[in-house]
Design a protein around this motif. Structure first.
Motif, PDB file in Angstrom:
ATOM      1  N   LEU A 107       0.830  -1.203   0.000  1.00 10.51           N
ATOM      2  CA  LEU A 107       0.000   0.000   0.000  1.00 10.51           C
ATOM      3  C   LEU A 107       0.867   1.257   0.000  1.00 10.51           C
ATOM      4  O   LEU A 107       0.591   2.228  -0.708  1.00 10.51           O
ATOM      5  N   ASP A 187     -13.658   4.193  13.322  1.00 12.96           N
ATOM      6  CA  ASP A 187     -13.109   3.976  11.993  1.00 12.96           C
ATOM      7  C   ASP A 187     -14.254   3.791  11.006  1.00 12.96           C
ATOM      8  O   ASP A 187     -15.427   3.780  11.381  1.00 12.96           O
ATOM      9  N   GLU A 229     -12.052   9.404   0.652  1.00 16.11           N
ATOM     10  CA  GLU A 229     -12.247   8.146   1.372  1.00 16.11           C
ATOM     11  C   GLU A 229     -12.635   7.028   0.417  1.00 16.11           C
ATOM     12  O   GLU A 229     -12.135   5.901   0.510  1.00 16.11           O
ATOM     13  N   THR A 232      -9.574   6.096  -1.650  1.00 17.90           N
ATOM     14  CA  THR A 232      -8.607   5.357  -0.839  1.00 17.90           C
ATOM     15  C   THR A 232      -9.012   3.898  -0.697  1.00 17.90           C
ATOM     16  O   THR A 232      -8.182   2.987  -0.840  1.00 17.90           O
ATOM     17  N   ALA A 233     -10.295   3.657  -0.426  1.00 19.23           N
ATOM     18  CA  ALA A 233     -10.780   2.281  -0.278  1.00 19.23           C
ATOM     19  C   ALA A 233     -10.631   1.501  -1.578  1.00 19.23           C
ATOM     20  O   ALA A 233     -10.180   0.339  -1.576  1.00 19.23           O
ATOM     21  N   ALA A 236      -6.938   0.732  -2.262  1.00 24.39           N
ATOM     22  CA  ALA A 236      -6.414  -0.310  -1.378  1.00 24.39           C
ATOM     23  C   ALA A 236      -6.849  -1.689  -1.848  1.00 24.39           C
ATOM     24  O   ALA A 236      -6.053  -2.638  -1.871  1.00 24.39           O
ATOM     25  N   VAL A 247     -12.361  -2.570   3.668  1.00 21.39           N
ATOM     26  CA  VAL A 247     -11.213  -1.693   3.864  1.00 21.39           C
ATOM     27  C   VAL A 247     -11.505  -0.799   5.061  1.00 21.39           C
ATOM     28  O   VAL A 247     -12.496  -0.064   5.067  1.00 21.39           O
ATOM     29  N   ASP A 248     -10.661  -0.883   6.082  1.00 18.40           N
ATOM     30  CA  ASP A 248     -10.853  -0.105   7.303  1.00 18.40           C
ATOM     31  C   ASP A 248     -10.007   1.159   7.242  1.00 18.40           C
ATOM     32  O   ASP A 248      -8.778   1.094   7.092  1.00 18.40           O
ATOM     33  N   ILE A 249     -10.682   2.296   7.382  1.00 24.02           N
ATOM     34  CA  ILE A 249     -10.057   3.606   7.215  1.00 24.02           C
ATOM     35  C   ILE A 249     -10.238   4.441   8.478  1.00 24.02           C
ATOM     36  O   ILE A 249     -11.289   4.395   9.119  1.00 24.02           O
ATOM     37  N   VAL A 258      -5.401   4.004   5.751  1.00 25.92           N
ATOM     38  CA  VAL A 258      -5.872   2.617   5.786  1.00 25.92           C
ATOM     39  C   VAL A 258      -5.243   1.888   6.974  1.00 25.92           C
ATOM     40  O   VAL A 258      -4.024   1.907   7.159  1.00 25.92           O
ATOM     41  N   VAL A 261      -6.947  -4.233   5.325  1.00 25.82           N
ATOM     42  CA  VAL A 261      -7.800  -4.700   4.232  1.00 25.82           C
ATOM     43  C   VAL A 261      -8.165  -6.150   4.543  1.00 25.82           C
ATOM     44  O   VAL A 261      -7.286  -7.002   4.626  1.00 25.82           O
TER      45      VAL A 261
END
Length: 301
Positions: A107, A187, A229, A232-233, A236, A247-249, A258, A261
């Motif tokens: 990443l 998150d 956001e 980004t997801a 990733a 995907v945890d942001i 991030v 994942v």
């Protein structure tokens, strides 16, 4: 279509929902216990056997591989790939996402936002390791931990040093990350299918708890993602090579970062929080993509 769900427990919400959603669309959906599969590795005709019989050909396989059985589970997925079956998430992508260090390195290489992170086995200078990620408070994680287990918040440098030294004493690998205070113990879980974020929820940790896991008392609510956001997801997921993932942001002052994942994201929390038919959307994806010998490794590394 004939679809197999690889799962160790047919009673799990996610497993049941996938079966229900597939059957509602007219498909045959079989639940297969991953650990009861065994492989006939033959050059001319690879096959999968299950409880004394050879499994029939499936058009698609949905891997729900628990972290504790990643090695054997990905071997089973790889065998299905050799047989020409479409796998929703491929074996290489699952392995890639399960290796926390490797996934963060990939990443980072692709410019995806991350918290400042250090990795160590036996650092010569613990103080410098902590200082390098911005100093306390820091989050210290066991590399092999899952679902919030093995994750500790150290609020002072002295506490961080003590925790690092304790983990070193049991000869384990650790990640040290900056603590994103502005996230406020919350998150965002983005659920990605194909090239779209199909749903997102905000998870808020219980009072006094910096981890937002729902099974630790956290709560979930629907959230509208910003453009950054969402991007980004999606980036990733693409880097990991996963067709279906969570995907945890975290929302940081420097933009979305991030945390993880997840290649086998649970459906219960996000379906309830967003009132979305995520299982049905997974079936729609399979219907549009499942073709024999379609497996092709996505992502890099």
């Amino acid at each position: 279509m004939k679809i197999a769900v690889l799962s160790q427990d047919e009673r799990l919400y996610s497993t049941r929902r996938l079966k229900e959603a597939g059957e509602a669309r007219g498909h045959q959906v079989d639940i297969i216990d991953t650990l009861h599969c065994y492989m006939d590795i033959t050059k001319s005709r690879p096959a999968m056997r299950y409880k004394g019989e050879e499994l029939p050909y499936y058009d698609a396989v949905i891997p729900r591989i628990g972290a504790s059985i990643t090695f054997y589970g990905t071997a089973v997925v790889r065998q299905f790939e050799m047989m020409g079956t479409f796998c929703v998430n491929e074996s290489v992508a699952i392995s890639r996402s399960r290796d926390k260090l490797r996934s963060l390195q990939l990443l980072s290489r692709k410019g995806v936002g991350l918290p400042r992170t250090g990795f160590a086995n036996r650092p010569d200078n613990t103080k410098d390791l902590i200082k390098n990620v911005g100093g306390a408070p820091v989050v210290i994680k066991l590399l092999e931990g899952t679902q919030g287990i093995g994750v500790v918040l150290a609020e002072t440098n002295n506490a961080a040093e003590s925790i690092v030294e304790a983990f070193m004493g049991i000869k384990t690998n650790i990640l040290i990350q900056e603590y994103i205070k502005e996230a406020g113990g919350a998150d965002i879980r983005c659920f990605v299918i194909g090239d779209k974020v199909v749903a997102a929820m905000k998870r808020q940790g219980a009072e006094g708890e910096f981890r937002s896991n729902l099974h630790r008392g956290g709560t979930a609510s629907i959230i509208k993602l910003s453009k950054d956001e969402r991007a980004t997801a999606m980036n990733a997921a693409k880097v990991m090579g996963l067709n279906v993932c969570g995907v945890d942001i975290l929302q940081s002052k420097n933009g979305p970062v991030v945390m993880e994942v997840n290649s086998s994201p649970g459906l219960e929390g996000i379906e309830h929080a967003t009132n979305s038919d995520i299982a049905g959307k997974i079936m729609e994806f399979i219907e549009s993509r499942a073709k024999p010998n379609k497996t092709k490794t996505r992502g890099k590394g």
